[in-house]
Write an enzyme that holds these catalytic residues in place. Sequence first.
Site, PDB file in Angstrom:
ATOM      1  N   LYS A 156      64.711  42.289  59.557  1.00  7.25           N
ATOM      2  CA  LYS A 156      64.072  40.991  59.769  1.00  7.25           C
ATOM      3  C   LYS A 156      63.234  41.023  61.054  1.00  7.25           C
ATOM      4  O   LYS A 156      63.702  41.499  62.096  1.00  7.25           O
ATOM      5  CB  LYS A 156      65.164  39.923  59.882  1.00  7.25           C
ATOM      6  CG  LYS A 156      64.600  38.538  59.900  1.00  7.25           C
ATOM      7  CD  LYS A 156      65.697  37.494  60.013  1.00  7.25           C
ATOM      8  CE  LYS A 156      65.045  36.140  60.248  1.00  7.25           C
ATOM      9  NZ  LYS A 156      65.933  35.199  60.883  1.00  7.25           N
ATOM     10  N   ASP A 174      47.199  38.578  45.179  1.00  5.80           N
ATOM     11  CA  ASP A 174      46.098  39.542  45.313  1.00  5.80           C
ATOM     12  C   ASP A 174      46.312  40.495  46.479  1.00  5.80           C
ATOM     13  O   ASP A 174      45.761  41.588  46.503  1.00  5.80           O
ATOM     14  CB  ASP A 174      44.769  38.805  45.505  1.00  5.80           C
ATOM     15  CG  ASP A 174      44.299  38.162  44.213  1.00  5.80           C
ATOM     16  OD1 ASP A 174      44.569  38.735  43.136  1.00  5.80           O
ATOM     17  OD2 ASP A 174      43.663  37.090  44.270  1.00  5.80           O
ATOM     18  N   LYS A 200      36.887  42.008  34.181  1.00  9.26           N
ATOM     19  CA  LYS A 200      38.259  42.457  33.916  1.00  9.26           C
ATOM     20  C   LYS A 200      38.353  43.215  32.585  1.00  9.26           C
ATOM     21  O   LYS A 200      39.367  43.847  32.308  1.00  9.26           O
ATOM     22  CB  LYS A 200      39.215  41.271  33.871  1.00  9.26           C
ATOM     23  CG  LYS A 200      39.255  40.451  35.148  1.00  9.26           C
ATOM     24  CD  LYS A 200      40.427  40.838  36.019  1.00  9.26           C
ATOM     25  CE  LYS A 200      40.472  39.974  37.267  1.00  9.26           C
ATOM     26  NZ  LYS A 200      41.620  40.260  38.110  1.00  9.26           N
ATOM     27  N   LYS A 232      34.500  36.796  35.108  1.00 11.21           N
ATOM     28  CA  LYS A 232      35.814  37.463  35.170  1.00 11.21           C
ATOM     29  C   LYS A 232      36.164  38.127  33.834  1.00 11.21           C
ATOM     30  O   LYS A 232      36.748  39.194  33.795  1.00 11.21           O
ATOM     31  CB  LYS A 232      36.879  36.434  35.543  1.00 11.21           C
ATOM     32  CG  LYS A 232      37.856  36.930  36.573  1.00 11.21           C
ATOM     33  CD  LYS A 232      38.755  35.844  37.093  1.00 11.21           C
ATOM     34  CE  LYS A 232      38.391  35.468  38.518  1.00 11.21           C
ATOM     35  NZ  LYS A 232      39.320  34.469  39.078  1.00 11.21           N
ATOM     36  N   PHE A 241      43.680  35.142  32.536  1.00 12.16           N
ATOM     37  CA  PHE A 241      43.554  33.771  33.026  1.00 12.16           C
ATOM     38  C   PHE A 241      42.686  33.766  34.277  1.00 12.16           C
ATOM     39  O   PHE A 241      42.747  34.704  35.066  1.00 12.16           O
ATOM     40  CB  PHE A 241      44.940  33.194  33.382  1.00 12.16           C
ATOM     41  CG  PHE A 241      45.674  32.682  32.175  1.00 12.16           C
ATOM     42  CD1 PHE A 241      46.162  33.559  31.222  1.00 12.16           C
ATOM     43  CD2 PHE A 241      45.855  31.319  31.989  1.00 12.16           C
ATOM     44  CE1 PHE A 241      46.820  33.085  30.105  1.00 12.16           C
ATOM     45  CE2 PHE A 241      46.519  30.840  30.880  1.00 12.16           C
ATOM     46  CZ  PHE A 241      47.000  31.723  29.931  1.00 12.16           C
ATOM     47  N   ASN A 274      52.783  32.257  45.703  1.00 14.81           N
ATOM     48  CA  ASN A 274      51.904  31.134  45.349  1.00 14.81           C
ATOM     49  C   ASN A 274      52.680  30.104  44.538  1.00 14.81           C
ATOM     50  O   ASN A 274      53.858  30.273  44.264  1.00 14.81           O
ATOM     51  CB  ASN A 274      50.667  31.639  44.594  1.00 14.81           C
ATOM     52  CG  ASN A 274      51.053  32.357  43.319  1.00 14.81           C
ATOM     53  OD1 ASN A 274      51.661  31.779  42.428  1.00 14.81           O
ATOM     54  ND2 ASN A 274      50.731  33.640  43.243  1.00 14.81           N
TER      55      ASN A 274
HETATM   56  N1  CTP Z   1      45.525  39.607  37.831  1.00 11.81           N
HETATM   57  C1  CTP Z   1      46.206  40.794  37.750  1.00 11.81           C
HETATM   58  N2  CTP Z   1      46.486  41.502  38.859  1.00 11.81           N
HETATM   59  C2  CTP Z   1      46.111  41.080  40.073  1.00 11.81           C
HETATM   60  C3  CTP Z   1      45.394  39.863  40.181  1.00 11.81           C
HETATM   61  C4  CTP Z   1      45.117  39.158  39.043  1.00 11.81           C
HETATM   62  O1  CTP Z   1      46.540  41.200  36.639  1.00 11.81           O
HETATM   63  N3  CTP Z   1      46.422  41.786  41.142  1.00 11.81           N
HETATM   64  C5  CTP Z   1      45.227  38.888  36.589  1.00 11.81           C
HETATM   65  C6  CTP Z   1      45.916  37.551  36.437  1.00 11.81           C
HETATM   66  O2  CTP Z   1      47.143  37.699  35.739  1.00 11.81           O
HETATM   67  C7  CTP Z   1      44.909  36.760  35.626  1.00 11.81           C
HETATM   68  C8  CTP Z   1      43.577  37.363  35.997  1.00 11.81           C
HETATM   69  O3  CTP Z   1      43.863  38.626  36.613  1.00 11.81           O
HETATM   70  O4  CTP Z   1      45.080  36.956  34.240  1.00 11.81           O
HETATM   71  C9  CTP Z   1      42.723  36.584  36.931  1.00 11.81           C
HETATM   72  O5  CTP Z   1      43.413  36.260  38.110  1.00 11.81           O
HETATM   73  P1  CTP Z   1      42.619  35.620  39.316  1.00 11.81           P
HETATM   74  O6  CTP Z   1      43.544  35.516  40.489  1.00 11.81           O
HETATM   75  O7  CTP Z   1      41.905  34.390  38.867  1.00 11.81           O
HETATM   76  O8  CTP Z   1      41.520  36.759  39.511  1.00 11.81           O
HETATM   77  P2  CTP Z   1      41.119  37.616  40.732  1.00 11.81           P
HETATM   78  O9  CTP Z   1      40.650  38.915  40.217  1.00 11.81           O
HETATM   79  O10 CTP Z   1      42.211  37.639  41.719  1.00 11.81           O
HETATM   80  O11 CTP Z   1      39.845  36.840  41.240  1.00 11.81           O
HETATM   81  P3  CTP Z   1      39.622  35.881  42.489  1.00 11.81           P
HETATM   82  O12 CTP Z   1      38.639  36.590  43.307  1.00 11.81           O
HETATM   83  O13 CTP Z   1      39.084  34.592  41.889  1.00 11.81           O
HETATM   84  O14 CTP Z   1      40.970  35.675  43.157  1.00 11.81           O
END
Ligand code: CTP
Length: 405
Positions: free
Chosen positions: A293, A283, A345, A341, A327, A214
């Site tokens: 490859k 994610d 979380k 969240k 975040f 990303n």
């Molecule tokens: N985060 C994490 N591990 C992951 C995904 C996210 O620790 N596999 C943490 C990020 O570092 C951030 C927080 O979770 O502090 C929120 O990330 P975000 O991508 O906004 O949350 P998601 O749970 O992925 O929610 P969404 O469905 O909006 O993607």
Amino acid sequence: MGDQRTVLLGVTGGIAAYKSAELVRALQADGHAVQAVLTKAATKFITPLTIASLTGNKVITDLFDDSSPDETLHSAIAHIDVAQRADVLLVAPATADMLAKFALGLADDFLSTAHLAFRGPLVLAPAMNTNMWEHPATRENLAALRTRGARIVEPGVGELACGTVGSGRLAELDDIVDAVRSALNSEGDLRDECVLVTAGPTREALDPVRYISNRSSGRMGFALANEAARRGARVILVAGPVTQPTPPGCERIDVESAAEMHRAVLQHLGEASFAVMAAAVADYRPEQQAASKLKKRDGLPKLSLEETPDILQSAAAHKGGRVLVGFAAETDDLEANGRRKLQSKGCDLMVANPVGGATGFDSELNQGMLLAADGSTQRLAPMSKAEMAGRILDEAIRLRKRMAA
Ligand code: CTP
């Protein structure tokens, strides 16, 4: 006053130098002593006598005085001593030239020399013509200074001495005084603490040359690591693949994938009293990683994805007494999604950022909301990531004190 602190005020040569007399008054009204340094150019805009009368201290104008070498040496040493004993270095107005000198580490006059010799916090209030302010050289110098932890009090938009209207006007004096106060208050407030920070994106390999990732630049996480170290913390910085330089004093662990970041965080979480998860963790990752490859001749690959470990949630499962900050990058309903969240979380503080526009991913600025588990909400207008880092840490420290009470 026993706890009076000394502001070393550098005044450089721009028309806004005339405001430094008022600034001295405002700093004194906030309880500080002021020792002023005027560059040669500044003395063309305001006299040392004006500033000396207000501060009650001899104004430092330059290192050397040809008339009396002995006297000069004595006073130069005394001046350096004064500079080193100051609690904060404020430059207002800061010209493009002085920003460039600071960025490069030049030391060809008293102020730039004092800047190198000084270990405390640095607050810069630039003022200049709009074109100079927007010039890439000035932008790059500011970015370098920010990365090193300088606080920049952004100039405002208004009518400038050159007759144009644009940005470059010295910030409001109250805002400069606020920045000095917050720089002084935050000094050393993370001493004896250990802050674990994750930063940057992760890369999830498809094959040895391709990956899913990303736009994260790592700037926010690195600004947090830098600010935590500046405040005296031991900092463990778990960084995804980014090009940012390691902030001074941080222990950096480079990782690539979410799985590696997960391992590094769980390995070091026990040492940390604060964990700030600023990384933009991917994610999803490919379920299979090809060892060689992928070749076009083999046809379109069938991509099937699986979820990566949620690092923040795993950290929450081992939260203990530490403050956990997450975040949330959101395109819609910032506050509602951020609060949801925060709860799901299991963290103490959620930094909710709007995605899109001029702030956030891969930008120098950020904005958003600080949503705390005790119900407190703070809105943050667009500001530098260094400043935002300070606000996030202030709030995390408040929550830690509350948890300890
Ligand atoms: N985060 C994490 N591990 C992951 C995904 C996210 O620790 N596999 C943490 C990020 O570092 C951030 C927080 O979770 O502090 C929120 O990330 P975000 O991508 O906004 O949350 P998601 O749970 O992925 O929610 P969404 O469905 O909006 O993607």
